[in-house]
Design a protein around this motif. Sequence first.
Motif, PDB file in Angstrom:
ATOM      1  N   GLY A  62     -13.073   6.506  -2.363  1.00 44.54           N
ATOM      2  CA  GLY A  62     -14.442   6.859  -2.019  1.00 44.54           C
ATOM      3  C   GLY A  62     -14.739   6.359  -0.612  1.00 44.54           C
ATOM      4  O   GLY A  62     -14.277   5.285  -0.220  1.00 44.54           O
ATOM      5  N   GLY A  63     -15.500   7.136   0.135  1.00 45.15           N
ATOM      6  CA  GLY A  63     -15.873   6.733   1.499  1.00 45.15           C
ATOM      7  C   GLY A  63     -17.344   6.340   1.548  1.00 45.15           C
ATOM      8  O   GLY A  63     -18.188   7.010   0.945  1.00 45.15           O
ATOM      9  N   PHE A  64     -17.643   5.231   2.246  1.00 50.46           N
ATOM     10  CA  PHE A  64     -19.050   4.843   2.383  1.00 50.46           C
ATOM     11  C   PHE A  64     -19.769   5.839   3.287  1.00 50.46           C
ATOM     12  O   PHE A  64     -19.283   6.135   4.391  1.00 50.46           O
ATOM     13  CB  PHE A  64     -19.176   3.412   2.909  1.00 50.46           C
ATOM     14  CG  PHE A  64     -18.927   2.382   1.847  1.00 50.46           C
ATOM     15  CD1 PHE A  64     -19.923   2.054   0.927  1.00 50.46           C
ATOM     16  CD2 PHE A  64     -17.678   1.767   1.733  1.00 50.46           C
ATOM     17  CE1 PHE A  64     -19.678   1.126  -0.078  1.00 50.46           C
ATOM     18  CE2 PHE A  64     -17.431   0.844   0.723  1.00 50.46           C
ATOM     19  CZ  PHE A  64     -18.431   0.525  -0.186  1.00 50.46           C
ATOM     20  N   ALA A 144     -22.438  -1.653   0.570  1.00 48.73           N
ATOM     21  CA  ALA A 144     -22.457  -1.352   2.013  1.00 48.73           C
ATOM     22  C   ALA A 144     -23.120  -2.492   2.790  1.00 48.73           C
ATOM     23  O   ALA A 144     -22.689  -2.839   3.892  1.00 48.73           O
ATOM     24  CB  ALA A 144     -23.184  -0.037   2.256  1.00 48.73           C
ATOM     25  N   GLU A 145     -24.137  -3.084   2.185  1.00 47.38           N
ATOM     26  CA  GLU A 145     -24.826  -4.191   2.858  1.00 47.38           C
ATOM     27  C   GLU A 145     -23.973  -5.471   2.816  1.00 47.38           C
ATOM     28  O   GLU A 145     -23.874  -6.205   3.805  1.00 47.38           O
ATOM     29  CB  GLU A 145     -26.179  -4.430   2.189  1.00 47.38           C
ATOM     30  CG  GLU A 145     -27.042  -5.402   2.967  1.00 47.38           C
ATOM     31  CD  GLU A 145     -28.359  -5.679   2.263  1.00 47.38           C
ATOM     32  OE1 GLU A 145     -28.886  -4.781   1.571  1.00 47.38           O
ATOM     33  OE2 GLU A 145     -28.842  -6.814   2.404  1.00 47.38           O
ATOM     34  N   SER A 146     -23.358  -5.723   1.662  1.00 49.23           N
ATOM     35  CA  SER A 146     -22.558  -6.953   1.513  1.00 49.23           C
ATOM     36  C   SER A 146     -21.282  -6.912   2.350  1.00 49.23           C
ATOM     37  O   SER A 146     -20.779  -7.960   2.767  1.00 49.23           O
ATOM     38  CB  SER A 146     -22.157  -7.164   0.047  1.00 49.23           C
ATOM     39  OG  SER A 146     -23.276  -7.239  -0.765  1.00 49.23           O
ATOM     40  N   TYR A 147     -20.757  -5.707   2.534  1.00 44.42           N
ATOM     41  CA  TYR A 147     -19.491  -5.557   3.274  1.00 44.42           C
ATOM     42  C   TYR A 147     -19.717  -4.569   4.422  1.00 44.42           C
ATOM     43  O   TYR A 147     -19.335  -3.397   4.349  1.00 44.42           O
ATOM     44  CB  TYR A 147     -18.378  -5.073   2.329  1.00 44.42           C
ATOM     45  CG  TYR A 147     -18.157  -6.011   1.166  1.00 44.42           C
ATOM     46  CD1 TYR A 147     -17.425  -7.180   1.328  1.00 44.42           C
ATOM     47  CD2 TYR A 147     -18.738  -5.763  -0.078  1.00 44.42           C
ATOM     48  CE1 TYR A 147     -17.247  -8.069   0.278  1.00 44.42           C
ATOM     49  CE2 TYR A 147     -18.572  -6.650  -1.139  1.00 44.42           C
ATOM     50  CZ  TYR A 147     -17.829  -7.794  -0.955  1.00 44.42           C
ATOM     51  OH  TYR A 147     -17.664  -8.674  -1.996  1.00 44.42           O
ATOM     52  N   GLN A 149     -18.353  -4.062   7.153  1.00 37.56           N
ATOM     53  CA  GLN A 149     -17.183  -3.447   7.799  1.00 37.56           C
ATOM     54  C   GLN A 149     -16.379  -2.580   6.833  1.00 37.56           C
ATOM     55  O   GLN A 149     -15.332  -2.039   7.196  1.00 37.56           O
ATOM     56  CB  GLN A 149     -16.292  -4.528   8.392  1.00 37.56           C
ATOM     57  CG  GLN A 149     -16.970  -5.303   9.530  1.00 37.56           C
ATOM     58  CD  GLN A 149     -16.091  -6.442  10.018  1.00 37.56           C
ATOM     59  OE1 GLN A 149     -15.020  -6.205  10.559  1.00 37.56           O
ATOM     60  NE2 GLN A 149     -16.540  -7.667   9.818  1.00 37.56           N
ATOM     61  N   ALA A 150     -16.873  -2.462   5.579  1.00 40.39           N
ATOM     62  CA  ALA A 150     -16.139  -1.650   4.603  1.00 40.39           C
ATOM     63  C   ALA A 150     -16.382  -0.176   4.878  1.00 40.39           C
ATOM     64  O   ALA A 150     -17.526   0.250   5.042  1.00 40.39           O
ATOM     65  CB  ALA A 150     -16.581  -1.998   3.189  1.00 40.39           C
ATOM     66  N   VAL A 151     -15.304   0.591   4.921  1.00 38.39           N
ATOM     67  CA  VAL A 151     -15.429   2.030   5.117  1.00 38.39           C
ATOM     68  C   VAL A 151     -15.081   2.801   3.847  1.00 38.39           C
ATOM     69  O   VAL A 151     -15.451   3.960   3.705  1.00 38.39           O
ATOM     70  CB  VAL A 151     -14.563   2.515   6.308  1.00 38.39           C
ATOM     71  CG1 VAL A 151     -15.097   1.930   7.613  1.00 38.39           C
ATOM     72  CG2 VAL A 151     -13.100   2.165   6.130  1.00 38.39           C
ATOM     73  N   ALA A 152     -14.349   2.163   2.926  1.00 35.90           N
ATOM     74  CA  ALA A 152     -13.901   2.883   1.734  1.00 35.90           C
ATOM     75  C   ALA A 152     -13.813   1.948   0.527  1.00 35.90           C
ATOM     76  O   ALA A 152     -13.745   0.724   0.673  1.00 35.90           O
ATOM     77  CB  ALA A 152     -12.541   3.528   1.982  1.00 35.90           C
ATOM     78  N   GLU A 153     -13.820   2.592  -0.641  1.00 38.62           N
ATOM     79  CA  GLU A 153     -13.708   1.873  -1.919  1.00 38.62           C
ATOM     80  C   GLU A 153     -12.580   2.507  -2.730  1.00 38.62           C
ATOM     81  O   GLU A 153     -12.538   3.725  -2.886  1.00 38.62           O
ATOM     82  CB  GLU A 153     -15.027   2.008  -2.681  1.00 38.62           C
ATOM     83  CG  GLU A 153     -14.955   1.579  -4.134  1.00 38.62           C
ATOM     84  CD  GLU A 153     -16.196   1.957  -4.916  1.00 38.62           C
ATOM     85  OE1 GLU A 153     -17.279   1.433  -4.606  1.00 38.62           O
ATOM     86  OE2 GLU A 153     -16.093   2.777  -5.855  1.00 38.62           O
ATOM     87  N   ALA A 154     -11.677   1.659  -3.233  1.00 40.50           N
ATOM     88  CA  ALA A 154     -10.614   2.130  -4.120  1.00 40.50           C
ATOM     89  C   ALA A 154     -10.381   1.044  -5.177  1.00 40.50           C
ATOM     90  O   ALA A 154     -11.197   0.116  -5.304  1.00 40.50           O
ATOM     91  CB  ALA A 154      -9.352   2.443  -3.323  1.00 40.50           C
TER      92      ALA A 154
END
Length: 208
Positions: A62-64, A144-147, A149-154
Amino acid sequence: MTLPLLVVTAVAAEAEAVRAGADPDNVVVEPVGVGPAAAAAGTARLLATGRYRAVVSAGIAGGFPGRAPVGSIVLGARSIAADLGAETPDGFLPVDELGFGTSVLSCDPALLKALTAELPEAIVGDVVTLSTVTGTKRTADRLAESYPQAVAEAMEGYGVAVAAAGLPFAELRAISNPVGPRDRAAWRLREAFAALSTASGQLWTACG
Ligand SMILES: O=C(O)c1cccc(C(=O)CC[C@H]2O[C@@H](n3cnc4c(=O)[nH]cnc43)[C@H](O)[C@@H]2O)c1
């Protein structure tokens, strides 16, 4: 003799997509199961043979929103276990703050640099690993707020990184869906698998 690169995916369809693009003489692709536990156990079993020079966690993700669109390729800078910790009345406490190790594992800098050079269109950022696929806007916004720099979730990267235990590690993801309200029918699997195949063609060039 040059040792091959190991690529681990969660499911067989992802492994097929990687195999379709990767150099079969130098890249071994194995599906090891969904989630960080299966990924860690399967990767550790394969790496115990001592036959590999590096390991890549690959698959769809998944992409943010606003950070990694559907169809894009993501290279992990860090793999982060985003649900490893404790819930408190004031919010989530990562395992790091509990004093039990780290939830953040960096990808190998040299391997990431080489992959970025071969895949200049890839989005580089953190990839969060979760045992539960996000299915609400509320959770997506919190992550998204906590991370930032996160661009994706797997679901596997952190587990593969733990099993790598010092061997060069990277995470390569093709975005199949936005992180957010669950709409499984809208996942763009064909588009993501095609992007994964194309990107996989550069894996050995970057590693060799
Ligand atoms: O339909 C579901 O809800 C579902 C639950 C578990 C696994 C799947 C898969 O399709 C397995 C493949 C693999 O896909 C990764 N993935 C893709 N999108 C996401 C996401 O938005 N959040 C977390 N993981 C995602 C994940 O690594 C799975 O192992 C489907």
